[in-house]
Scaffold this motif. Structure first.
Motif: not given
Length: 255
Positions: A44-65
């Motif tokens: 992954a590009d550094p920008g995507s990695q930085s975004y995911l580090r700042e928004h972990p809830i999007e992976i574990v909560i927001a998308r499943p909900v």
């Protein structure tokens, strides 16, 4: 009436399968998404990695909900519309002529079930997702806004269930009510983002599910028009309004 409504709710197979589907989506789909993201982390590009580090809830909560809410909407509608489809509503009202008592019992029982299931799945998804992404994206309940986001996801699912129940009581036709709820969630709420100007931004922010989803966002964008709790209050207000309309129609219309 509470005991009667609980018996009807838990003995209908659609309730059990809907909850199983919710669990499968909230836990299974989240695990697949989190695993896929972590599996591609090094490419992954550094920008995507930085975004995911700042928004972990999007992976574990927001998308499943976002996906699980489709099952919740269907279940909420069917809690009451199925009785009209089968004609059981007439038997219910013969046994208990006080219609507001019947409707209040349905609302209370379903709200309690959805709150319990929603919170259980929300915390389970968080802890499972945290374990999967821990190597690259550390996240803890003690992080700013995280506990409120996890609890808020359960609250959102419970409120969405009541929101959908109100549609089922108003329309009284399963297919029609499901189409109306899903159309509002998936199409109308998203299309309002295309409205121009400041008034368009306000309409988009105050749409029921758009506002409600603020509750599981740890942080807000600089241009946010509603805070997390304000958004949930707006969603709750829409739900109360629809339930009031449903109560009026439930009392005045023939079964």
């Amino acid at each position: 009436m509470l005991r009667s409504e609980w018996t009807k709710l838990r003995t209908v197979r659609s309730t059990v399968w809907s909850i199983v589907a919710m669990a499968g989506i909230a836990l299974g789909l989240m695990s697949v998404i989190a695993w896929a993201v972590m599996n591609q982390w090094n490419t992954a590009d550094p920008g995507s990695q930085s975004y995911l580090r700042e928004h972990p809830i999007e992976i574990v909560i927001a998308r499943p909900v976002f996906i699980a809410q489709l099952v919740i909407a269907v279940l909420g509608v069917m809690v009451i519309s199925a009785e009209y489809t089968t004609g059981m509503i007439r038997s219910t009202l013969q046994g208990q002529p006080r219609r507001m008592t019947v409707l209040a019992a349905k609302i209370l029982v379903f709200a309690a079930l959805m709150l319990a299931v929603g919170e259980l799945l929300s915390f389970a998804a968080f802890f499972l997702g945290r374990a999967i992404i821990a190597d690259h994206i550390p996240v803890e309940l003690s992080d700013p806004g995280v506990t409120r986001s996890v609890v808020g996801a359960g609250l959102y699912m419970a409120m969405l269930g009541l929101f959908s129940l109100a549609f089922g009581a108003i329309i009284r036709h399963t297919a029609g009510a499901i189409t109306a709820v899903l159309g509002l969630i998936l199409i109308v709420s998203q299309l309002t983002e295309l409205l121009p100007g400041n008034w368009g931004a306000h309409i988009h922010a105050w749409m029921p599910t758009n506002a409600g989803q603020r509750i599981f966002e740890p942080t807000l964008p600089p241009d946010a028009l509603l805070t997390q709790w304000q958004g949930f209050a707006v969603f709750s207000g829409w739900t109360v309004l629809l339930l009031a309309v449903a109560a009026y129609l439930f009392k005045t219309r023939d079964a």
